[in-house]
Motif scaffolding. Structure first.
Motif, mmCIF file in Angstrom:
data_model
loop_
_atom_site.group_PDB
_atom_site.id
_atom_site.type_symbol
_atom_site.label_atom_id
_atom_site.label_comp_id
_atom_site.label_asym_id
_atom_site.label_seq_id
_atom_site.Cartn_x
_atom_site.Cartn_y
_atom_site.Cartn_z
ATOM 1 N N LYS A 16 0.838 -1.193 0.000
ATOM 2 C CA LYS A 16 0.000 0.000 0.000
ATOM 3 C C LYS A 16 0.872 1.242 0.000
ATOM 4 O O LYS A 16 1.907 1.284 0.656
ATOM 5 N N SER A 17 0.405 2.231 -0.734
ATOM 6 C CA SER A 17 1.102 3.510 -0.764
ATOM 7 C C SER A 17 0.097 4.626 -1.026
ATOM 8 O O SER A 17 -0.843 4.455 -1.810
ATOM 9 N N GLU A 18 0.325 5.738 -0.390
ATOM 10 C CA GLU A 18 -0.487 6.933 -0.618
ATOM 11 C C GLU A 18 -0.051 7.527 -1.960
ATOM 12 O O GLU A 18 1.124 7.885 -2.131
ATOM 13 N N TYR A 59 -1.548 -1.096 -4.225
ATOM 14 C CA TYR A 59 -2.785 -0.517 -3.708
ATOM 15 C C TYR A 59 -2.582 0.944 -3.356
ATOM 16 O O TYR A 59 -1.647 1.282 -2.634
ATOM 17 N N HIS A 60 -3.446 1.787 -3.885
ATOM 18 C CA HIS A 60 -3.436 3.202 -3.513
ATOM 19 C C HIS A 60 -4.299 3.370 -2.269
ATOM 20 O O HIS A 60 -5.501 3.107 -2.304
ATOM 21 N N SER A 61 -3.681 3.807 -1.185
ATOM 22 C CA SER A 61 -4.430 4.107 0.034
ATOM 23 C C SER A 61 -4.868 5.565 -0.034
ATOM 24 O O SER A 61 -4.702 6.222 -1.058
ATOM 25 N N LYS A 65 -8.384 4.383 -2.436
ATOM 26 C CA LYS A 65 -8.495 3.036 -1.876
ATOM 27 C C LYS A 65 -8.811 2.001 -2.961
ATOM 28 O O LYS A 65 -9.910 1.462 -3.030
ATOM 29 N N LEU A 106 -11.854 -0.698 -2.801
ATOM 30 C CA LEU A 106 -12.074 -1.303 -1.495
ATOM 31 C C LEU A 106 -13.510 -1.799 -1.328
ATOM 32 O O LEU A 106 -13.732 -2.863 -0.747
ATOM 33 N N LEU A 120 -6.088 -7.103 4.077
ATOM 34 C CA LEU A 120 -6.413 -5.702 3.794
ATOM 35 C C LEU A 120 -7.643 -5.253 4.583
ATOM 36 O O LEU A 120 -7.723 -4.108 5.018
ATOM 37 N N SER A 124 -6.106 -3.255 8.405
ATOM 38 C CA SER A 124 -6.121 -2.182 7.411
ATOM 39 C C SER A 124 -4.908 -1.248 7.485
ATOM 40 O O SER A 124 -4.601 -0.567 6.517
ATOM 41 N N ARG A 125 -4.218 -1.202 8.603
ATOM 42 C CA ARG A 125 -3.072 -0.297 8.718
ATOM 43 C C ARG A 125 -1.758 -0.938 8.248
ATOM 44 O O ARG A 125 -0.753 -0.270 8.119
ATOM 45 N N SER A 127 0.980 -2.205 5.792
ATOM 46 C CA SER A 127 1.332 -1.709 4.456
ATOM 47 C C SER A 127 1.884 -2.780 3.521
ATOM 48 O O SER A 127 2.039 -2.540 2.329
#
Length: 144
Positions: A16-18, A59-61, A65, A106, A120, A124-125, A127
């Motif tokens: 996951k990455s912003e 995955y784009h957080s 999402k 999501l 996921l 959820s936190r 990465s």
């Protein structure tokens, strides 16, 4: 000498990455990226399990999402260059393989019985996390 990968033992992962910090387009334009800065023990342990050739859902957080692409592990765990205190953190390298035709968001994942057990949704936190092969393949189908 080229390293031979046994794809029969391939594993599947999700990172996951912003996207405002580092997104799929960034990975795609760079061609290969150091995946570092992970400071969660469970995520670190997953990084240590990753092998060259393993497939990785990107995955784009944040706001969107959604799973947007498929990457591949290109270098197995090594000491994280950002680990200034030498605490045993690790990094890997990944390369982009392909963008998904349709991102899988999501809400789709939550409402799909086959995907409802994914970490996921449970952690959820986290990465970095494993994905079952059947879930990986199902996500690919959903994205086409």
């Amino acid at each position: 000498m080229a390293r031979i990968q046994n794809y029969a033992n391939m594993n599947y992962w999700l990172v996951k990455s912003e996207p405002s910090e580092y997104g799929w387009d960034d990975l795609n334009s760079k061609g290969e990226e150091l995946w570092d800065g992970i400071r969660n023990f469970q995520a670190r342990n997953y990084l240590k399990e990753m092998k060259i050739g393993d497939q990785v859902l990107f995955y784009h957080s944040g706001k969107t999402k959604e799973i947007v692409g498929i990457a591949q592990v290109s270098e197995e765990a090594f000491p994280d260059p950002k680990d200034d205190e030498n605490k045993g953190w690790v990094a890997i390298r990944i390369i982009p393989k392909k963008a998904l035709k349709k991102p899988v968001n999501l809400e789709q994942i939550k409402s799909d019985d086959l995907l409802s057990s994914m970490p996921l949704l449970k952690q959820s936190r986290l990465s970095v996390m494993p994905v079952e092969k059947i879930q990986f393949e199902h996500i690919i189908k959903l994205s086409s």
